[in-house]
Motif scaffolding. Structure first.
Motif, PDB file in Angstrom:
ATOM      1  N   SER A 141     -48.309 -39.983 -98.764  1.00  5.06           N
ATOM      2  CA  SER A 141     -47.991 -38.924 -97.789  1.00  5.06           C
ATOM      3  C   SER A 141     -47.005 -39.346 -96.512  1.00  5.06           C
ATOM      4  N   GLU A 142     -47.676 -40.091 -95.898  1.00  8.97           N
ATOM      5  CA  GLU A 142     -46.706 -40.736 -95.022  1.00  8.97           C
ATOM      6  C   GLU A 142     -45.340 -41.369 -95.287  1.00  8.97           C
ATOM      7  N   CYS A 143     -45.367 -42.130 -96.374  1.00  7.61           N
ATOM      8  CA  CYS A 143     -44.161 -42.658 -97.083  1.00  7.61           C
ATOM      9  C   CYS A 143     -43.250 -41.526 -97.115  1.00  7.61           C
ATOM     10  N   HIS A 144     -43.731 -40.201 -98.171  1.00  9.86           N
ATOM     11  CA  HIS A 144     -42.574 -39.339 -98.560  1.00  9.86           C
ATOM     12  C   HIS A 144     -42.328 -38.439 -97.100  1.00  9.86           C
ATOM     13  N   TYR A 200     -42.061 -49.631 -98.198  1.00  9.25           N
ATOM     14  CA  TYR A 200     -43.417 -49.820 -98.025  1.00  9.25           C
ATOM     15  C   TYR A 200     -43.478 -49.508 -96.408  1.00  9.25           C
ATOM     16  N   ILE A 201     -44.526 -49.270 -96.021  1.00  7.90           N
ATOM     17  CA  ILE A 201     -44.854 -48.897 -94.543  1.00  7.90           C
ATOM     18  C   ILE A 201     -46.042 -49.848 -94.090  1.00  7.90           C
ATOM     19  N   PRO A 213     -52.043 -42.562 -89.609  1.00 10.15           N
ATOM     20  CA  PRO A 213     -50.996 -43.340 -88.612  1.00 10.15           C
ATOM     21  C   PRO A 213     -49.730 -43.415 -89.103  1.00 10.15           C
ATOM     22  N   VAL A 214     -48.691 -43.290 -88.213  1.00 12.39           N
ATOM     23  CA  VAL A 214     -47.542 -43.511 -88.533  1.00 12.39           C
ATOM     24  C   VAL A 214     -47.017 -44.815 -88.968  1.00 12.39           C
ATOM     25  N   GLY A 215     -46.232 -44.853 -90.026  1.00  8.51           N
ATOM     26  CA  GLY A 215     -45.862 -46.153 -90.501  1.00  8.51           C
ATOM     27  C   GLY A 215     -44.289 -46.558 -90.000  1.00  8.51           C
ATOM     28  N   ARG A 216     -44.478 -47.935 -90.057  1.00 15.99           N
ATOM     29  CA  ARG A 216     -43.190 -48.447 -89.624  1.00 15.99           C
ATOM     30  C   ARG A 216     -42.193 -48.689 -91.179  1.00 15.99           C
TER      31      ARG A 216
END
Length: 410
Positions: A141-144, A200-201, A213-216
């Motif tokens: 979900s964070e990736c998308h 990837y994050i 959490p927000v991903g880099r």
């Protein structure tokens, strides 16, 4: 408990792989014979054959130099032959000893279960080396969420890797025809069995978040069509990064610079503070054209126009032909550079370096010398722009810099 050992923890193998042992012994013997063979030439081994890590020039880098399979035949030095034979005999004929695992039975079972569990994703945190376990659906979900930002990414209907590889091959051929690279380098730079990048994050658990959490975002460039030309460009940019007036090699160098400031300007006032500024999402916000212009600015100090033209074409390919995949879907990054391609850290430093030159050249306020602390990390380079200034002066400088950065420098 098993994850507390860290993602780099290596379990003891249960059995000795005799094939790997034999291969290691053969490589060990080859290195010894090469050292002996080339000793009389210049009292040093041939770097092109020994797999050294000297990366000062593209031809010396292990990923770009021509691979050699030459092995000097035995018989030149009887003492060396006897030593190699003795080592091989002792190791290969040694009685196998019982191997004690460095993991308990429960820990070994846990590793197998974690490996087979598709409902979770295990990643190292963006900062602090902590280990993060996320539900797969939350991770995706964070990736998308990030990939749905059409300012930076564009979904693709099919995989363009083969098409991009042909463009890279054509650009490499042009460099060969122009005399910038030789035949060996052309062969090294040409894509071989290219594949899309992998997105990837790394979760930013050091920052506040509600549920996820927000991903880099990181795009692994391993095996991509532009991997080798990105490395080639990086090896030409790295020397210029060290020439930046704000370049700081490490913590000790930073402390020495503070000492110089104290010496040249006198002791800093007690109310002096270190002001730090960070560029939000620097890599993804780097303008492609200005990225290349900044690199050209520094390359022009040591390279010919033909070389700069070739490097510029390579940079453009790296920045525009950067496709990747996630969960079977293909994407293209259309703005900025991926954190994961080889030339990104050096290029970002040169971009910021040229920006700093503009700030300092046209500044109207007196301030202590600007220095950017550059720290090499596992995932690239993190930069902090630091100026020892008074709090009030710092606010004025910040306002001026924000106004200046809103327009292009001359």
């Amino acid at each position: 408990m098993v994850l507390s050992k860290g993602l780099k923890y290596c379990p003891t193998p249960r059995h000795v792989n005799s094939i790997e042992v034999q291969a290691d012994l053969s490589q060990f013997a080859r290195r010894l014979r090469l050292r002996e063979h080339f000793y009389q030439v210049d009292d040093s081994p041939d770097d092109s054959d020994l797999g050294t890590t000297d990366t000062d020039t593209p031809h010396q880098h292990p990923l770009l130099r021509k691979e050699s399979h030459f092995t000097p035949p035995p018989g030149k030095d009887p003492a060396l032959d006897a030593y190699i034979t003795a080592v091989e005999t002792e190791i290969l004929n040694a009685r196998p000893k019982r191997i004690y695992s460095n993991l308990s039975k429960d820990e070994s079972t846990a590793i197998s279960q974690l490996k087979d569990n598709t409902n979770i994703v295990i990643k190292e945190a963006d900062k602090g080396s902590a280990i993060v376990i996320m539900d797969t659906k939350d991770y995706l979900s964070e990736c998308h969420r990030q990939l749905d930002n059409t300012k930076y990414y564009k979904p693709l209907a099919k995989d363009p890797t083969a098409k991009f590889a042909r463009k890279v091959t054509a650009a490499v051929k042009e460099a060969r025809d122009a005399g910038v690279i030789d035949a060996d380098m052309q062969s090294a730079l040409n894509p071989k069995l290219p594949r899309p990048g992998r997105f990837y994050i790394l979760p930013k658990i050091h920052k506040k978040y509600n549920t996820i959490p927000v991903g880099r975002p990181i795009i692994s460039g391993c095996g991509t069509p532009t991997e080798k030309i990105s490395l080639y460009v990086d090896l030409h940019l790295q020397p210029h990064v060290k020439t930046l007036s704000s370049y700081v090699e490490d913590d000790n160098d930073f402390l020495r610079r503070l000492s110089v400031i104290n010496t040249q300007h006198g002791p800093l006032p007690e109310n002096t503070i270190l002001c730090t500024m960070d560029v939000t999402s620097l890599y993804t916000n780097l303008p492609t054209d200005e990225f290349i212009i900044a690199a050209q600015h520094y390359l022009s100090q040591q390279h010919s126009p033909t070389e700069i033209n070739t490097l510029s074409k390579f940079m453009e390919l790296v920045l525009t032909q950067n496709n990747f995949e996630l969960a079977g879907n293909h994407y293209l990054q259309i703005h900025g550079t991926a954190m994961g391609t080889r030339m990104a850290p050096s290029g970002a430093c040169l971009f910021m370096g040229r920006l700093e030159e503009g700030f300092l050249k046209y500044r109207s306020l007196s301030m202590y010398p600007l220095c950017r602390l550059t720290m090499t990390s596992r995932n690239g380079i993190d930069s902090l722009d630091c100026s020892a200034v008074n709090l009030i002066l710092g606010c004025l400088v910040l306002q001026w810099m924000m106004k200046f950065s809103s327009s292009s420098w001359p």
